[in-house]
Structures are given as C-alpha cells and as structure tokens.
Design an enzyme around this catalytic site. Structure first.
Site, PDB file in Angstrom:
ATOM      1  N   TYR A 149      60.443  46.725  53.795  1.00 40.24           N
ATOM      2  CA  TYR A 149      59.778  45.623  54.817  1.00 40.24           C
ATOM      3  C   TYR A 149      58.438  45.425  53.920  1.00 40.24           C
ATOM      4  O   TYR A 149      57.859  46.060  53.743  1.00 40.24           O
ATOM      5  CB  TYR A 149      59.526  46.106  56.129  1.00 40.24           C
ATOM      6  CG  TYR A 149      58.990  45.001  56.996  1.00 40.24           C
ATOM      7  CD1 TYR A 149      59.799  43.852  57.589  1.00 40.24           C
ATOM      8  CD2 TYR A 149      57.851  45.040  57.251  1.00 40.24           C
ATOM      9  CE1 TYR A 149      59.215  43.119  58.075  1.00 40.24           C
ATOM     10  CE2 TYR A 149      56.931  43.982  58.281  1.00 40.24           C
ATOM     11  CZ  TYR A 149      57.763  43.067  58.590  1.00 40.24           C
ATOM     12  OH  TYR A 149      57.426  41.996  59.355  1.00 40.24           O
ATOM     13  N   ASP A 243      54.356  48.056  46.912  1.00 44.08           N
ATOM     14  CA  ASP A 243      53.712  47.796  48.131  1.00 44.08           C
ATOM     15  C   ASP A 243      53.561  48.950  48.978  1.00 44.08           C
ATOM     16  O   ASP A 243      54.184  49.710  49.335  1.00 44.08           O
ATOM     17  CB  ASP A 243      54.915  47.015  48.920  1.00 44.08           C
ATOM     18  CG  ASP A 243      54.354  46.742  50.339  1.00 44.08           C
ATOM     19  OD1 ASP A 243      53.255  47.086  50.962  1.00 44.08           O
ATOM     20  OD2 ASP A 243      55.079  46.024  51.079  1.00 44.08           O
ATOM     21  N   LYS A 271      47.294  48.135  56.639  1.00 42.96           N
ATOM     22  CA  LYS A 271      47.281  49.170  57.888  1.00 42.96           C
ATOM     23  C   LYS A 271      46.117  50.123  57.796  1.00 42.96           C
ATOM     24  O   LYS A 271      45.168  49.844  58.528  1.00 42.96           O
ATOM     25  CB  LYS A 271      48.690  49.939  57.649  1.00 42.96           C
ATOM     26  CG  LYS A 271      49.835  48.998  57.919  1.00 42.96           C
ATOM     27  CD  LYS A 271      50.881  49.809  58.276  1.00 42.96           C
ATOM     28  CE  LYS A 271      52.361  48.913  58.497  1.00 42.96           C
ATOM     29  NZ  LYS A 271      52.791  48.584  59.742  1.00 42.96           N
TER      30      LYS A 271
HETATM   31  C1  LIG Z   1      55.329  48.392  53.542  1.00 37.53           C
HETATM   32  C2  LIG Z   1      54.975  46.976  54.456  1.00 37.53           C
HETATM   33  N1  LIG Z   1      54.347  45.902  53.605  1.00 37.53           N
HETATM   34  C3  LIG Z   1      53.803  44.968  54.257  1.00 37.53           C
HETATM   35  C4  LIG Z   1      53.985  45.096  55.659  1.00 37.53           C
HETATM   36  C5  LIG Z   1      53.267  43.781  56.405  1.00 37.53           C
HETATM   37  O1  LIG Z   1      52.245  44.292  56.982  1.00 37.53           O
HETATM   38  P1  LIG Z   1      51.694  43.411  58.178  1.00 37.53           P
HETATM   39  O2  LIG Z   1      52.356  43.718  59.285  1.00 37.53           O
HETATM   40  O3  LIG Z   1      50.102  43.909  58.482  1.00 37.53           O
HETATM   41  O4  LIG Z   1      51.519  41.950  58.069  1.00 37.53           O
HETATM   42  C6  LIG Z   1      54.259  46.221  56.299  1.00 37.53           C
HETATM   43  C7  LIG Z   1      54.153  46.223  58.013  1.00 37.53           C
HETATM   44  O5  LIG Z   1      54.806  46.906  58.606  1.00 37.53           O
HETATM   45  C8  LIG Z   1      54.827  47.278  55.746  1.00 37.53           C
HETATM   46  O6  LIG Z   1      55.397  48.165  56.308  1.00 37.53           O
END
Ligand SMILES: Cc1ncc(COP(=O)(O)O)c(C=O)c1O
Length: 434
Positions: A149, A243, A271
């Site tokens: 995700y 990521d 996060k």
């Molecule tokens: C691995 C990863 N990347 C990106 C995101 C997106 O982050 P945000 O919810 O702050 O937009 C998330 C959100 O859960 C994530 O788990």
C-alpha cells in the site's frame, strides 16, 4: 476481562450518527468496520497505550494510529510545551532553519536521502517520488507489488493492500490511461517481475516496493528479493523506490534499507516521523532529486509542507529515539512476549496459524501454514474468523486493527500488564470460536 455489551450498543448508536454525516461514516474506509462488520469503533480519547470510547471504557490499543504512535498516545516529550510551539506559528510559507536541520538529521540516519523534500502525508511522498522517477528516466511505467500500500493516489491503488481492499474501491475514478502504465507483480517473486516486465524493460521508470510490507499482514522480503530488484533496476535503467512510510524509524533509525543492505534511489518516509503530527518526506540521489523545480522541471509543493509545527514534532521524535536507543529493545521484548503468548494459545487449540513478530510489530492471521509471503497468501486468511475475533477482543477491552490486512503495532507505552491482559482476552476470544 468481562465482555461489555452496553459499550457495544453505544458504539452502534454513535456509528449510525457518523454514517449520517461522514461519507461512509469515516474518513478512511478501513475505519468504517466494513471488514469486521459492526460495530465500527468510535473513539473519544486516548492516553498512552489506551483508546477510550464515549463511555470512558478503556481498550488496549494496537492500532496506534496505523503506525505513527511509536511512543503511544500523548507521550509527554511530544505533548509538553505545545503552546510555545504554537506561538511560533503553525505555517510560515518559507524555508526555515529547523527544517534544514531536520533534513540534515534524517540524512545522518538515511544517507541514501542525499536530497529530500518534506510533504504532509505518505501518499504525497510516494506520489512525488514516482513523478521524480518518471522525469529522471523519461519513462512512464511503474512496477509495484500486489498487497503493498502506498497511499490513495491513482496508480498506487491498483491491487493495493491495507484498506484499499474495500469492496469496489479499487478502480473507481482511476482512468484507464493510468492503469496502462502500471505493472503489478507478486511480492517475493522475481520470476513474476521478469515475466511482467519482459518487452517493456526500456519503458520502466521505477520499481516501487515496501522493503518490509506491513499492508498484507507483516511480510518480510525473502532472501535475495530486494537484491534482485536492485539488480533488475540497474539492468533496466530504472529507479528503485523504497516506501519506508511504515518501516522508518519503526524498525530502527536506519530503516529497512540498512537491514537489507540495499541502497534505493529514492525513499519515502512518514507516519512515526511526526510522532502523530502529519509530516512525511521523499528523497534520494542528488541527481534524481535535481529534477525538482526550481532546478528541474518537476513540480511538487504544499501549503503545509515543512511547516514549523510538524518539523518541531519530528525533531522531538528523533530526540527521543537518539537519546533512548533502549526503546527498541524494550518494545521488541514486549512484542516477543505477546507473540509467544499468542503462539502458545494457538498451539493449545491446535490452530496452525503463524505468529509473526518483527521489532514492535506482531501479526497473525487465520490462515494455517507459514507466514504470508505475498498477497495470494494474504487473501487466504479467513476474514469471518478475524471479524469474530476482532469483536470478541473489542468486548474484552482490546482494540485490534479492523482489517485482516493490518498488523498490531506496539509502542513504548505498552506494558507487560497490557500484554498479559491481551493474552487473557485472546485465550477467551479464540475459545469462543469453537
Ligand atoms: C507503506 C505506506 N506507504 C504510504 C502510505 C500512505 O501514507 P498516508 O496515509 O500518510 O498518506 C501508507 C499508509 O498506510 C503506507 O503504509
């Protein structure tokens, strides 16, 4: 702990009110409880390791804001002196000294981020990294992995994990054109990468990956997987984007990249970074990041990007982690205790579900066999059983993530007593299922 049905009825009432004003009753589909059925949990307050409902009932919280709360709710080092911070202003609209210092500090831990830019959410960070990669390579195609995700921008949602699995939510509003430039491969499967890229090698701008995946349960990269992606990117002339929005600094200040020994071209973080305040970043090789305006032609920006309030919160997070390296060992030991307890309850019941623990993360799914390796495995989890388990745990004062794709996050605020209470609740809840 005694099950509490009054709280459950109250939750059902307040959930109905939510649905009457918030689209789907929520701001993010997973929160609506679509995955675990009613009642949607509506929170009223929080402190330390606990969430509270409208009646003041306390729940041991393993959602932890879906990851950001490495220090639990309202750690004093993050919540003291906020008036002074606010007096300096929430948003300035200029580059500022603390932002520069934050970038320098992050780079000492993540040296691959030679240049970076702050944004507000993880979604923005990944969206921006992808745009920079496309500009640098002058190519369009992005390869990503089913069950990872990366946020809620168009290309990220195709076959995404986490709450993107809400029924019917995967394709709506995403143009066909976007889908043409995305390849979705199987995690931990280099053969699937090769098969899907064949013939499009010179179109590939980037491989986007969670170097440890936290969005289809907790899935570690198989030996050689990340190395294989690095080699393929080098061979294709594409960029490798890690990521690390979940993994940095939850897995340590040097992130999943140090653990794997693989240096990505671009990294995204978020996060935990803001300790609960919304701040994220993307960054990487200087030559790549020089694609950004005003040096290059790629535009990213944001009214709240790098605002002094969130930057100060990010400094506080780094202060805590740099001053207290023992926090990691403490959280990991507690998480091991929780995982071991769950394993023995499951073994006693003859349930052959793997319990995964990695630093402060614990995860188990209702799927017999070894831990998930990819999204095909994750999809095999018994959602009905998870929903029943979720509800039984909620009634016993434990707040689990309301989706089978999510994991349990521990924090510095969780205690042995919390883990013991959780295990007692789990023993009862799992017994109910037979
Ligand atoms: C691995 C990863 N990347 C990106 C995101 C997106 O982050 P945000 O919810 O702050 O937009 C998330 C959100 O859960 C994530 O788990």
């Amino acid at each position: 702990m005694r099950p509490n049905s009054q709280s459950m009825r109250t939750l059902a009432d307040v959930a109905a009110r939510a649905r009457n004003v918030l689209a789907g009753g929520c701001d993010s589909p997973v929160r609506s409880g679509w995955s675990i059925a009613e009642p949607m949990f509506v929170q009223s307050s929080a402190a330390g390791a606990y969430a509270f409902d409208g009646e003041g009932r306390r729940y041991v919280d393993y959602v932890m804001g879906y990851g950001p709360l490495l220090f639990g709710h309202s750690h004093p080092a993050l919540t003291t002196g906020l008036d002074d911070l606010a007096r300096h202003g929430f948003v300035w609209g200029t580059t500022h000294a603390e932002e520069i210092r934050l970038g320098e500090r992050i780079r000492t831990h993540l040296p691959s981020m030679e240049r970076m830019r702050f944004v507000t959410t993880g979604s923005e960070a990944v969206m921006s990294a992808v745009r920079v990669a496309r500009a640098f390579t002058e190519r369009n195609v992005v390869l990503k992995f089913a069950g990872n995700y990366h946020g809620h921008f168009d290309l990220a949602l195709l076959d995404a994990g986490a709450s993107a699995q809400t029924t019917g939510a995967r394709r709506g509003g995403i143009p066909e054109g976007v889908m043409r430039d995305v390849i979705v491969a199987r995690y931990n499967d280099l053969d699937s990468v090769d098969a899907l890229v064949r013939g499009r090698e010179r179109e590939l701008a980037a491989i986007l990956v969670e170097p440890v995946c936290g969005n289809m349960g907790w899935v570690r990269p198989a030996p050689g997987f990340l190395e294989g992606l690095r080699e393929r990117c080098d061979g294709y002339g594409a960029l490798l984007i890690f990521d690390e929005v979940i993994t940095w600094p939850r897995l340590g200040l040097r992130g999943a990249q140090a653990r794997s020994g693989i240096v990505p071209d671009l990294t995204t973080i978020g996060k935990v970074m803001g300790g609960g305040a919304p701040i994220a970043a993307f960054g990487g090789r200087e030559a790549v990041m020089n694609e950004l305006a005003p040096i290059g032609s790629v535009f990213t920006g944001g009214t709240h990007a790098g605002n002094p309030f969130c930057v100060a919160m990010a400094h506080r997070v780094l202060d805590l982690l740099e001053e207290h390296p023992e926090y990691y060992a403490r959280m990991s030991s507690l998480a091991r205790q929780l995982a071991a307890g769950l394993r023995s309850i499951l073994t006693e019941r003859g349930s052959l579900y793997a319990v995964v623990q990695d630093e402060s993360v614990v995860d188990f799914k209702f799927r017999p066999g070894p831990p998930n390796r990819d999204y095909d495995d994750a999809r095999m989890a018994d959602k009905k059983q998870y929903a029943a388990y979720y509800r039984a745990m909620l009634e016993r004062g434990v707040l689990l993530p309301p989706s089978v794709n999510e994991v349990m996050f521990l924090s510095t605020a969780h205690t042995t007593a919390d883990v013991e209470a959780t295990l007692a609740a789990a023993a009862e809840s799992l017994a109910l299922r037979q």
